[in-house]
Design an enzyme around this catalytic site. Structure first.
Site, PDB file in Angstrom:
ATOM      1  N   GLY A   1    -119.723  -6.346  96.341  1.00 28.84           N
ATOM      2  CA  GLY A   1    -120.338  -7.666  96.518  1.00 28.84           C
ATOM      3  C   GLY A   1    -121.760  -7.550  97.036  1.00 28.84           C
ATOM      4  O   GLY A   1    -122.268  -6.450  97.273  1.00 28.84           O
TER       5      GLY A   1
ATOM      6  N   THR B   1    -123.065  -8.380  99.966  1.00 29.81           N
ATOM      7  CA  THR B   1    -123.212  -7.849 101.327  1.00 29.81           C
ATOM      8  C   THR B   1    -122.923  -6.347 101.331  1.00 29.81           C
ATOM      9  O   THR B   1    -123.624  -5.575 102.002  1.00 29.81           O
ATOM     10  CB  THR B   1    -122.278  -8.596 102.304  1.00 29.81           C
ATOM     11  OG1 THR B   1    -122.284  -9.992 101.993  1.00 29.81           O
ATOM     12  CG2 THR B   1    -122.733  -8.406 103.739  1.00 29.81           C
TER      13      THR B   1
ATOM     14  N   ASP C   1    -116.788  -3.611 104.086  1.00 26.65           N
ATOM     15  CA  ASP C   1    -116.781  -4.553 102.965  1.00 26.65           C
ATOM     16  C   ASP C   1    -117.068  -5.968 103.468  1.00 26.65           C
ATOM     17  O   ASP C   1    -116.903  -6.265 104.651  1.00 26.65           O
ATOM     18  CB  ASP C   1    -115.403  -4.510 102.279  1.00 26.65           C
ATOM     19  CG  ASP C   1    -115.431  -5.127 100.891  1.00 26.65           C
ATOM     20  OD1 ASP C   1    -116.496  -5.579 100.435  1.00 26.65           O
ATOM     21  OD2 ASP C   1    -114.362  -5.139 100.246  1.00 26.65           O
ATOM     22  N   GLY C   2    -117.480  -6.818 102.550  1.00 22.97           N
ATOM     23  CA  GLY C   2    -117.714  -8.224 102.844  1.00 22.97           C
ATOM     24  C   GLY C   2    -116.425  -9.027 102.724  1.00 22.97           C
ATOM     25  O   GLY C   2    -115.330  -8.471 102.585  1.00 22.97           O
TER      26      GLY C   2
ATOM     27  N   GLY D   1    -112.200 -11.171  97.068  1.00 20.27           N
ATOM     28  CA  GLY D   1    -111.960 -11.147  95.629  1.00 20.27           C
ATOM     29  C   GLY D   1    -112.809 -12.119  94.838  1.00 20.27           C
ATOM     30  O   GLY D   1    -112.607 -12.275  93.640  1.00 20.27           O
TER      31      GLY D   1
ATOM     32  N   GLU E   1    -110.156  -2.990  96.432  1.00 22.63           N
ATOM     33  CA  GLU E   1    -110.579  -3.170  97.834  1.00 22.63           C
ATOM     34  C   GLU E   1    -109.379  -3.042  98.774  1.00 22.63           C
ATOM     35  O   GLU E   1    -109.455  -2.399  99.820  1.00 22.63           O
ATOM     36  CB  GLU E   1    -111.236  -4.539  98.015  1.00 22.63           C
ATOM     37  CG  GLU E   1    -112.582  -4.652  97.315  1.00 22.63           C
ATOM     38  CD  GLU E   1    -113.212  -6.016  97.421  1.00 22.63           C
ATOM     39  OE1 GLU E   1    -114.439  -6.107  97.258  1.00 22.63           O
ATOM     40  OE2 GLU E   1    -112.490  -7.004  97.646  1.00 22.63           O
TER      41      GLU E   1
END
Ligand SMILES: O=C[C@H](O)[C@H](O)[C@H](O)COP(=O)(O)O
Length: 255
Positions: free
Chosen positions: A64, A66, A116-117, A130, A138
């Site tokens: 993503g 971020t 992760d974002g 998602g 993820e």
């Protein structure tokens, strides 16, 4: 340069504890765009992990906008760890573009961090993920890591999950069957037309849900035949959230 650290702690109030707010600016003003907030949390995540990396460390990396900021910031310390496991083809490509080696998860026995974002997070550090369709890989990479560091801007903070449509990855031939099952739960499943996941599957986005018990719903959705996984990260939510705000990066942990 103005540098400020504000410490505030509250416990037993929604399960969340704010550890610190840090802000630095050249002017002392606190105006930050959403992109700048993403870059700030990405750098905060690099700062969070860099002292704990070994030359053989493998880092799990999400997907993503971020996570992309994180990859760009991570490149500056690429010689201090061995490489990364990617949660999507797009992330693998970006990592390789920075000269960071990408490992197959099956060749990795230990992973200290997954970064992760998220699309939403609640006061208990449960997540919806998602929005970019990478939820299954993820969730797999997050499951292997010892610490899940979630990086978000403050627009992702909610009291109750569900305003963001909940992505459900589905085997293509089961799309209609799963759609009927999801509708029976009271939500409105919307087929993400023209989108195919890295795993060759389709996504149904479940709208109009008030998610009162994220752990229970996560398990219930996984039990529908034809569902590969769903975007609730509650059984394994974030361990720590770094949240970008116009006033700096807040560190949020379980109380
Ligand atoms: O599939 C996508 C991922 O779950 C992302 O982490 C999520 O959609 C957040 O993405 P962004 O950082 O672009 O808001």
């Amino acid at each position: 340069m103005v540098s400020t650290t504000l410490f505030s702690v509250y416990k037993g109030n929604g399960g969340l504890r704010i550890i610190a707010t840090q802000f630095e600016s050249a002017t002392g003003t606190t105006t930050m765009t959403q992109d700048e907030m993403k870059q700030a949390v990405a750098q905060a995540a690099v700062d969070h992990i860099k002292g704990r990396l070994e030359s053989d460390s493998i880092i799990g990396v999400g997907t993503g906008s971020t996570a992309n900021c994180f990859i760009d910031a991570l490149a500056a310390i690429k010689n201090s760890f061995a490489g990364a496991v990617a949660s999507s083809e797009a992330t693998a490509e970006r990592l390789r573009g920075h000269g960071i080696e990408v490992f197959d998860l099956n060749s990795v026995s230990e992973m200290e961090f997954y970064i992760d974002g998220a699309d939403e997070f609640d006061p208990h550090l449960n997540l919806i993920k998602g929005g970019g369709g990478a939820l299954t890989r993820e969730k797999i990479v997050a499951a292997v890591a010892k610490e899940f560091v979630c990086i978000v801007d403050q627009s992702k903070q909610v009291d109750l999950l569900g305003a963001f449509p909940l992505p459900v990855e589905v085997i293509p031939m089961a799309r209609s069957h799963v759609g009927r099952q999801l509708a029976a739960l009271g939500g409105q499943p919307v087929y993400r037309e023209g989108f195919v996941t890295d795993n060759g599957n389709v996504i149904l986005d479940l709208q109009d849900l008030e998610i009162l018990d994220p752990k229970a719903l996560e398990a219930q959705l996984n039990n529908i035949v034809g569902v590969v996984t769903n975007g609730l990260f509650a059984r394994r939510g974030a361990d720590i959230i770094l949240m970008g705000t116009p006033d700096g990066v807040q560190t949020l942990r379980h109380a």
